[in-house]
Design a protein around this motif. Structure first.
Motif, PDB file in Angstrom:
ATOM      1  N   GLY A  48     -96.894  16.675 -24.262  1.00 12.57           N
ATOM      2  CA  GLY A  48     -98.199  17.326 -24.360  1.00 12.57           C
ATOM      3  C   GLY A  48     -98.179  18.803 -24.019  1.00 12.57           C
ATOM      4  O   GLY A  48     -98.778  19.621 -24.707  1.00 12.57           O
ATOM      5  N   ARG A  49     -97.478  19.152 -22.948  1.00 14.50           N
ATOM      6  CA  ARG A  49     -97.454  20.562 -22.531  1.00 14.50           C
ATOM      7  C   ARG A  49     -96.781  21.437 -23.587  1.00 14.50           C
ATOM      8  O   ARG A  49     -97.257  22.517 -23.912  1.00 14.50           O
ATOM      9  N   SER A  50     -95.646  20.969 -24.107  1.00 17.39           N
ATOM     10  CA  SER A  50     -94.975  21.783 -25.128  1.00 17.39           C
ATOM     11  C   SER A  50     -95.803  21.807 -26.419  1.00 17.39           C
ATOM     12  O   SER A  50     -95.764  22.787 -27.166  1.00 17.39           O
ATOM     13  N   ALA A  51     -96.595  20.767 -26.669  1.00 16.37           N
ATOM     14  CA  ALA A  51     -97.485  20.764 -27.835  1.00 16.37           C
ATOM     15  C   ALA A  51     -98.535  21.857 -27.698  1.00 16.37           C
ATOM     16  O   ALA A  51     -98.809  22.591 -28.660  1.00 16.37           O
ATOM     17  N   LEU A  52     -99.131  21.982 -26.520  1.00 19.84           N
ATOM     18  CA  LEU A  52    -100.157  23.002 -26.305  1.00 19.84           C
ATOM     19  C   LEU A  52     -99.567  24.403 -26.484  1.00 19.84           C
ATOM     20  O   LEU A  52    -100.184  25.270 -27.105  1.00 19.84           O
ATOM     21  N   GLY A  74    -101.990  11.649 -25.565  1.00 19.02           N
ATOM     22  CA  GLY A  74    -102.438  12.326 -26.778  1.00 19.02           C
ATOM     23  C   GLY A  74    -103.931  12.605 -26.795  1.00 19.02           C
ATOM     24  O   GLY A  74    -104.370  13.603 -27.362  1.00 19.02           O
ATOM     25  N   PHE A  75    -104.712  11.725 -26.166  1.00 22.09           N
ATOM     26  CA  PHE A  75    -106.167  11.942 -26.153  1.00 22.09           C
ATOM     27  C   PHE A  75    -106.506  13.206 -25.357  1.00 22.09           C
ATOM     28  O   PHE A  75    -107.361  13.991 -25.754  1.00 22.09           O
ATOM     29  N   GLU A  76    -105.830  13.409 -24.227  1.00 23.35           N
ATOM     30  CA  GLU A  76    -106.044  14.602 -23.397  1.00 23.35           C
ATOM     31  C   GLU A  76    -105.628  15.862 -24.159  1.00 23.35           C
ATOM     32  O   GLU A  76    -106.330  16.865 -24.160  1.00 23.35           O
ATOM     33  N   VAL A  77    -104.475  15.798 -24.819  1.00 21.69           N
ATOM     34  CA  VAL A  77    -103.993  16.949 -25.598  1.00 21.69           C
ATOM     35  C   VAL A  77    -104.984  17.258 -26.725  1.00 21.69           C
ATOM     36  O   VAL A  77    -105.348  18.414 -26.948  1.00 21.69           O
ATOM     37  N   ALA A  78    -105.450  16.223 -27.416  1.00 23.19           N
ATOM     38  CA  ALA A  78    -106.416  16.407 -28.504  1.00 23.19           C
ATOM     39  C   ALA A  78    -107.689  17.066 -27.981  1.00 23.19           C
ATOM     40  O   ALA A  78    -108.219  17.995 -28.599  1.00 23.19           O
TER      41      ALA A  78
END
Length: 129
Positions: A48-52, A74-78
């Motif tokens: 998630g962090r690298s996605a952001l 994934g819900f938090e990242v979304a």
């Protein structure tokens, strides 16, 4: 044969996509599948962090986001990506059943959910309409 399909300019289609999944085999098969359907995979992220970070740097139009990541889910990242608008379109994916995921997908701000087994450019395009 050999001719590229012309895109209809009246129907804009998001082209650039970031694939977020902690399994290298899924990222690689998703990349092949989506590139074959005309998407440009601009990057991959494993959590998630690298996605952001990747979204900030690469500015993809679409983020294909696994629900189960090793750090943030994934819900938090979304929710972080879609908060305030103007971000990429987020499509969640999982090997879990859509009935388990769908209620949370809607609440997260994601456009929708595509099971990993049903992933295709067409499935993404249907959510983006």
């Amino acid at each position: 044969m050999g001719m590229k399909a012309q895109l209809d300019e009246n129907q804009p289609m998001a082209h650039t996509i970031l694939i977020v999944d902690d399994h290298p085999s899924f990222r690689s098969s998703a990349r092949r599948l989506l590139e074959a359907d005309g998407y440009e995979v601009v990057g991959e992220a494993t959590d998630g962090r690298s996605a952001l970070e990747a979204v900030r740097e690469l500015r993809p139009e679409i983020v294909l986001l696994d629900v189960q990541l090793p750090d943030l889910d994934g819900f938090e990242v979304a929710a972080r990506l879609t908060n305030g608008g103007g971000g990429p379109a987020v499509v969640l994916t999982s090997s879990r059943d859509s009935a388990d995921v769908a209620p949370y997908a809607a609440a997260s701000g994601a456009l929708g959910f595509v099971p990993k087994s049903e992933l295709s450019g067409e499935a993404l395009a249907a959510l983006l309409r």
